[in-house]
Structure formats: structure tokens, C-alpha cells
Design a protein around this motif. Sequence first.
Motif, PDB file in Angstrom:
ATOM      1  N   VAL A 728      43.934  51.860  33.109  1.00  0.00           N
ATOM      2  CA  VAL A 728      42.576  51.722  32.583  1.00  0.00           C
ATOM      3  C   VAL A 728      42.198  52.991  31.829  1.00  0.00           C
ATOM      4  N   GLN A 729      41.304  52.820  30.878  1.00  0.00           N
ATOM      5  CA  GLN A 729      40.771  53.936  30.104  1.00  0.00           C
ATOM      6  C   GLN A 729      39.297  54.089  30.453  1.00  0.00           C
ATOM      7  N   LEU A 730      38.920  55.261  31.035  1.00  0.00           N
ATOM      8  CA  LEU A 730      37.516  55.549  31.322  1.00  0.00           C
ATOM      9  C   LEU A 730      36.906  56.223  30.099  1.00  0.00           C
ATOM     10  N   MET A 731      35.916  55.564  29.524  1.00  0.00           N
ATOM     11  CA  MET A 731      35.284  56.071  28.307  1.00  0.00           C
ATOM     12  C   MET A 731      34.156  57.039  28.661  1.00  0.00           C
ATOM     13  N   ALA A 732      33.843  57.920  27.695  1.00  0.00           N
ATOM     14  CA  ALA A 732      32.750  58.874  27.896  1.00  0.00           C
ATOM     15  C   ALA A 732      31.396  58.172  27.966  1.00  0.00           C
ATOM     16  N   ASN A 733      31.291  56.991  27.361  1.00  0.00           N
ATOM     17  CA  ASN A 733      30.022  56.268  27.369  1.00  0.00           C
ATOM     18  C   ASN A 733      29.861  55.371  28.596  1.00  0.00           C
ATOM     19  N   GLY A 734      30.802  55.462  29.550  1.00  0.00           N
ATOM     20  CA  GLY A 734      30.681  54.699  30.780  1.00  0.00           C
ATOM     21  C   GLY A 734      31.382  53.358  30.780  1.00  0.00           C
ATOM     22  N   TYR A 735      32.047  53.021  29.681  1.00  0.00           N
ATOM     23  CA  TYR A 735      32.764  51.750  29.636  1.00  0.00           C
ATOM     24  C   TYR A 735      34.197  51.923  30.146  1.00  0.00           C
ATOM     25  N   VAL A 736      34.755  50.804  30.584  1.00  0.00           N
ATOM     26  CA  VAL A 736      36.118  50.788  31.131  1.00  0.00           C
ATOM     27  C   VAL A 736      36.954  49.805  30.321  1.00  0.00           C
ATOM     28  N   GLN A 737      38.104  50.264  29.857  1.00  0.00           N
ATOM     29  CA  GLN A 737      39.000  49.416  29.080  1.00  0.00           C
ATOM     30  C   GLN A 737      40.312  49.241  29.843  1.00  0.00           C
ATOM     31  N   VAL A 738      40.743  47.981  29.982  1.00  0.00           N
ATOM     32  CA  VAL A 738      42.050  47.696  30.602  1.00  0.00           C
ATOM     33  C   VAL A 738      43.112  47.880  29.526  1.00  0.00           C
ATOM     34  N   VAL A 739      43.953  48.899  29.691  1.00  0.00           N
ATOM     35  CA  VAL A 739      44.966  49.224  28.682  1.00  0.00           C
ATOM     36  C   VAL A 739      46.198  48.350  28.849  1.00  0.00           C
ATOM     37  N   SER A 740      46.657  48.162  30.087  1.00  0.00           N
ATOM     38  CA  SER A 740      47.827  47.316  30.345  1.00  0.00           C
ATOM     39  C   SER A 740      47.481  46.296  31.407  1.00  0.00           C
ATOM     40  N   ALA A 741      48.099  45.124  31.316  1.00  0.00           N
ATOM     41  CA  ALA A 741      47.810  44.043  32.254  1.00  0.00           C
ATOM     42  C   ALA A 741      48.148  44.466  33.677  1.00  0.00           C
ATOM     43  N   CYS A 742      47.354  43.990  34.614  1.00  0.00           N
ATOM     44  CA  CYS A 742      47.610  44.294  36.019  1.00  0.00           C
ATOM     45  C   CYS A 742      48.841  43.529  36.499  1.00  0.00           C
ATOM     46  N   THR A 743      49.567  44.113  37.427  1.00  0.00           N
ATOM     47  CA  THR A 743      50.781  43.495  37.948  1.00  0.00           C
ATOM     48  C   THR A 743      51.094  44.058  39.317  1.00  0.00           C
ATOM     49  N   LEU A 744      52.040  43.450  40.010  1.00  0.00           N
ATOM     50  CA  LEU A 744      52.516  44.020  41.268  1.00  0.00           C
ATOM     51  C   LEU A 744      53.345  45.252  40.969  1.00  0.00           C
ATOM     52  N   LEU A 745      53.223  46.245  41.812  1.00  0.00           N
ATOM     53  CA  LEU A 745      53.941  47.503  41.621  1.00  0.00           C
ATOM     54  C   LEU A 745      54.980  47.679  42.720  1.00  0.00           C
ATOM     55  N   GLY A 746      56.036  48.410  42.381  1.00  0.00           N
ATOM     56  CA  GLY A 746      57.065  48.712  43.365  1.00  0.00           C
ATOM     57  C   GLY A 746      57.868  47.512  43.777  1.00  0.00           C
ATOM     58  N   ASN A 747      57.868  46.456  42.965  1.00  0.00           N
ATOM     59  CA  ASN A 747      58.556  45.222  43.317  1.00  0.00           C
ATOM     60  C   ASN A 747      59.726  44.981  42.375  1.00  0.00           C
TER      61      ASN A 747
END
Length: 747
Positions: A728-747
Motif C-alpha cells: 500500500v502507498q500512504l499518501m501525504a493527503n491521508g489517502y491509501v492506494q493499493v499498489v499490488s493485489a493482496c495475496t497469501l504470503l509465505g505459501n
Amino acid sequence: MVAKLVIAWLVVLSIWRVRSSYDGDDVRLTSAANRYEGRLEVFHNGTWGVVCSSKTAFSYPSGDVVCKQLGYASAAVVRSKASYYYGVVASNTTRVWMDNVRCTGKESSLLQCSSDGWGVNRCSANDYVGLQCNLAYPVKPLSMPVRLSCPVHNNGSCTVCPDQRGPEPGDCTAQPAAQGIVEAFYNNQWRAVTLRGWNMNAANVVCGELGYPLALGIPTMQELWPNFDGSVCSASNATDSDDCNARAVAENDAFRNSHLSVYLQPLTCTGAENRLLDCYFPAFGPVTNPTLKVATVTCGFQPHQSCLGSKNETYRLRGAAVPWTGRVEVKRNGQWGTICDAGWNNLAAGVVCRALGYGTPSLIAPSAYYGRGFGVIHYTNVKCTGREGRLSNCSYQTGLTAQNCGHRRDVGVVCRTPYTACFHPEARLTQFYDRDTSYPFTFLEVNGPSGWGSLCYNDTLNSVSFSDVVCREASSMFSYSVMRGVVSPPYRGPLYSGSMACNGTEWSVSKCSQDLSLVSEASCPNGQTVVQCTPARPDLVPEYTVLETSLRQYPYLDIQPIYNVRCAMQENCLAPSAYSKPDNSFVKLLRFSSESMNWGRADALPALQPYQWTWHACHNHYHSIESFVSYELYSATNGSLIAVGHKASFCLEDSVCAMDGGYARYACSAGSQGISVNCGDMYGRYLDCQWIDVTDVPPGRYSLQLHVNPRGEILESDFTNNRAGCTVQLMANGYVQVVSACTLLGN
């Protein structure tokens, strides 16, 4: 009148001669790779000739007669145009003996059928008849185990058990494991298998049935047993060398005599059979075998699949307590997925088992028997010959093209392994009943210095790692509870005291660090060790799509005054800096939803009993698990931990259930907590603590991760799939951007 009678008699005699001339004639099938098919030929007047059908098609009843005459069950395929299948034979070089053969199917020989007469035909080379017969199987027993045997005194390379259970990562060469004489158990007796028809195909079948992935060769009897004369002793290992030799001769003679008759003859295997009993043989025997011509084999382990490189598809089994059993998962193009059970059979399962370093499958388990997987379904309708090295070499459809194939149809398998026959357990479970209450106790017994005995309980044994190893070895199951002691039980065998330390991955307690000594009952104040095992556990998996959806639907930070989150502060859900700020200060919260599904085979229940739950007055509810899900924010550049959060389980219940097999059983309003099989617990982003406090986190790119059951307080069948996340990208204006799709990790 007399002339007419003579003519009639000559006609009858002519017909009788034609039909009676079949007596002693023979039939055969030629020009094919398999002995049960080919061009049909008949032997007459000292010459082989073909059979054709110029007008009347060669029928299945006629084919049945020929196949039964040859010793098969029936005709599988009748081919009137045999030259298309078995090659063209010039008509001027081949005798055509029979044309337009007509059988009813009741005849016992082709000689009893009618035809146009010997040599009478109007056939071309395209009219020759061919057949494919169904193999004739004898009535077989339900099972017929096989084993390897060796003489007591052999001084050769004969060895029936390997030194290791299978290939380990880094073993990149084929390794011989065991070799000996092949025996089959039938009619309460072990006998050797015949050498007739024995080849590498049959050897591969036997090795697979014994738990080995491949056969490495067929050794000679001289290699296995060089000393037939009994000269196997010396003065260095016997008081009287002559007595030793006499004893060896007697033992070897007994072994030889036990192999003077054999089973299964003659034997025909393709190499893809699941067990030797599936091969073709017209009779079991026993058959006299005075020359000791018996089947032998060298079985071995192939290179570990880690040696094949990352580009090759690899396999693993999940959802079971032992590594040779579980849900089949395959990694293709860097992505793990499952296989649909549509069309799945022993041939396809055998490819997977051998690739994993095991033998042929002893059981295939459809319908997500070992729990549901997740992600893509890589294969469905797999069709293999059994000789492929990978499923990608078989015929198949992808999961995307499958009809009605979801994870509720994930396939599982139980592979054969030499461990079950060759490695004797060092731990076992023995049940006793209290004489007064009749209450059953399942004691742990270990094979200590003085034989089998009970183990005195102490705190070093109170670990899931140890109990998992015990249950895995003693019952091929998971541990249900950690060890505990029972004082004054009915058990009266030897008692051992000491420590046994395991990391939980061992397949036998003999591989754990141990220090045991024989003690008296007075030296066992905490009682004797009792263990509970279970065939199934839950499997908690974070639903990463719910995480991503909540982030995209509410792409901004939530700014709250501290006085609004006072209850959350009591549960340590804010950053440390918040606790020194006044109530009118503000915090920035990265909110999201989380859903934890139970795709295992048992309900997920809190480890603590209800009377042990913690009461939180501010929120006015109990916590059954203090940290059911942990939330972590990592730097996307160097991986360092930046901020954390957690969600206590104040209401572990069935918030959502799969429509195809999930049934809700737990509801906080009913006073019960848990997650049923194929159901999930949902925490919405609006709830307290459903966030990470990012007040002190500068704008930038981060890895957001969810970890279900982070402390392992709920025992699971698989802990490798408990983490999900996305960038995710935390913006200075308080917005949140999903940069890469969520997935299972370590699998």
C-alpha cells in the motif's frame, strides 16, 4: 437311385472332411506388439494362413470363440480391415485359409464354426481379419501383499529395508535403497514370485507397492546370495567354525526350500499398475521351481524434486499429519494451486506420489477430504498412463475450463512409503481402563533401554512439538492436546523418567534428543504421561480478497480523537506515543476488514475454556483469544517492521459460511465461540482495533500483512498459510492506494 445316394454320401463326406479337418488345427494373432491382439491366422495342412471376410463380416461371437481358444476372456475389438492396423501382407505371398467365418459364440474352437471351406475365398489384402482380446483374469484375492526377503546368511548385497525414509532436499542422484527376492503373500503363506515374465515393468510395480518411486535394476541371485554352500562363518564370529557353517547351511537350505514353488505365472505387467495384483497372470500357482528361478529387484529413491529447478512443476501434500498423505497441491509458473477430483485415478495419483519420492498410491481421496485448498485449480480431468514424470506430461484440462470444479472437490492421496513396513516405531499408545471408574487412559509408551515402558510426566514434555511427533509416529495423526500426567494409573509396566526434546518436524521420537533412565513408581510423582491424538485439525486461512476490497472501498486514513478510542487503548491497540497524549489529540488509523476462514477438517475452538476467558469491562465482553489476528506494517524498501496492531477474539463465531458445505454452529449470542469447518469469522473495518495506528508513520510505500493465529494458540493442520498481505502507498493527503493485489504470503 443308387447313384444319387452315392453322390449324396460324397457331399456329406466332403463336408465332414472340411469340418473334421479343423481337429488339431491352431490359431494365432500376429504382427502386433501385444500378444493379445493382431492379424488372425489359422494353421492348416502344415501352413499358417490368414482369415478374411469378403462378404460376411467377422462377428464378435466369432471373435469371442478365437479369444477364448487362445486363453483370453472375450473379444474386445474385431477388425475386418486388419491391414490398416497390423500392416499389409501381399496376397500372393500369404495363404488365405478361411473366408466368411460364421460362429454362434457357443463353439469352443474355430474348427466348430462354418466357413466357405479351406482355401475357398474371394479376398483381397484389405479383407484380412484382426482381433484384440480382453485379458482373461483369474479370480483374485482382495489383497496380496508383497515384500523383499533375504537369506539369513547371504554375504551379498541383499537388504530389505533402507537406511532413510526417502530423498531429502539436496539428494540429486538416484539412490539404491533395498534389494532382495520378491515374495507374495497368498493363502496364508509367503512364496517367491516367478521369474517368468519378470522384467523392469514388473520391478517398477513391486517397488511402487513397497513405497519406492522406482526400480533401479534386477540383480542376479549370485549378487544377492553368493554363498550357497553355507561358508559364511569364521572362527572370529563363532566358537566352532564347523558348527557355524552347519547352522548356516541349515538356515540357507530352509530358505532355499521355501522358494521351491512360486506364485503368479506367467506374469505380465505394463509398469503402470498400482500393485502386483493388478498385473496379468492366468494362474496364482504355486508352481514347482526346483532351479530357484525367482524374481529379484533393486528399489531406490529418485532425485529429490528440489533438484529439478524452479521451472519444473513441483508437488506437496497438505492437511494431514504425515508427509506422504494429504491434499495434492501443485506449483506451476510460480503459483501453488490444487487439482479437481474429476477424472482423478490411481494412474494420475501415482505420478504425483513417485514425483514426491514415494511409491504408488494406496488411497485417493476426493471431495476435499483433507480440507479445501485456495487459489487456482491447476488441473482437472487428468489422464495419465502412469509412466509420466509430471502431470504436465499427461492429458488434462485447466481448472478454468472445469465444470462444477471448486475447492470442495480438491483431491487428496495416500502414498505408499517404506516407512510403514521398515521402520519400527519407538513410541506407541496403549489404552488402559481404571479399575474403579472404568475411565480409559491412553498412555504413551516408549521403547527405552529396558524395552517398552511408560514415561513419567514432567514439564519438558508439555509441548505441542513433542506431542505432535508422538502422535505422528504412533498413530499417523495430529496431537489433540499437550501431554499431561495421570497419578496412580492401572499401568504396571516399566517406568522411565527423563527428558525428550523435539522440534516438531521429526517423524520419530528416536530422532528427538532424549535422556531416559529406568525408575521406580515412587520416582514418578507427577504420574505417567497421557496423550490425545486426532485425525483432523482446523486450518485457518485469511481471506485476502476481503482485505483488498475493504482497502479499495475506503481508500483513506481514519482520523479520530483519542477520547473516542479509550477502550481500544486499554487493549493496547494504539501506537505507544498515543498513551502520553491528551484526550483531544488525534490519531491516524489505517482501517481494513479481515476474514479468517477455516478450510480444515475440524472446528477451530479457543484453547482456553470459557471460565479462563478474560473480561474487558470497557467493551463489555470476554476475550477467548488475546491475539487472534495480528496486523503488521513493514517498510517496502528494507523490510523493517514499522507499526503493529492486533485483534483480540471477543466473539469467535461463524460470520460467513461457504454455500457448498459450510454450516454455522457457533454464535456469540448463543454463548458459544468457534469457527466451523468451511466457515469464517469476519471483523469489519468499523470495529475497534481493526486497524494499525500510523500516526507516527511518514507517507510512503509499505507492506501490510495480516497474520491469523500468530501465536499458534489454536492447533492447525497447516501454519504456512496463515499470513496474507499487499503493498500500500500512504499518501501525504491521508489517502491509501493499493499498489499490488493482496495475496497469501509465505505459501
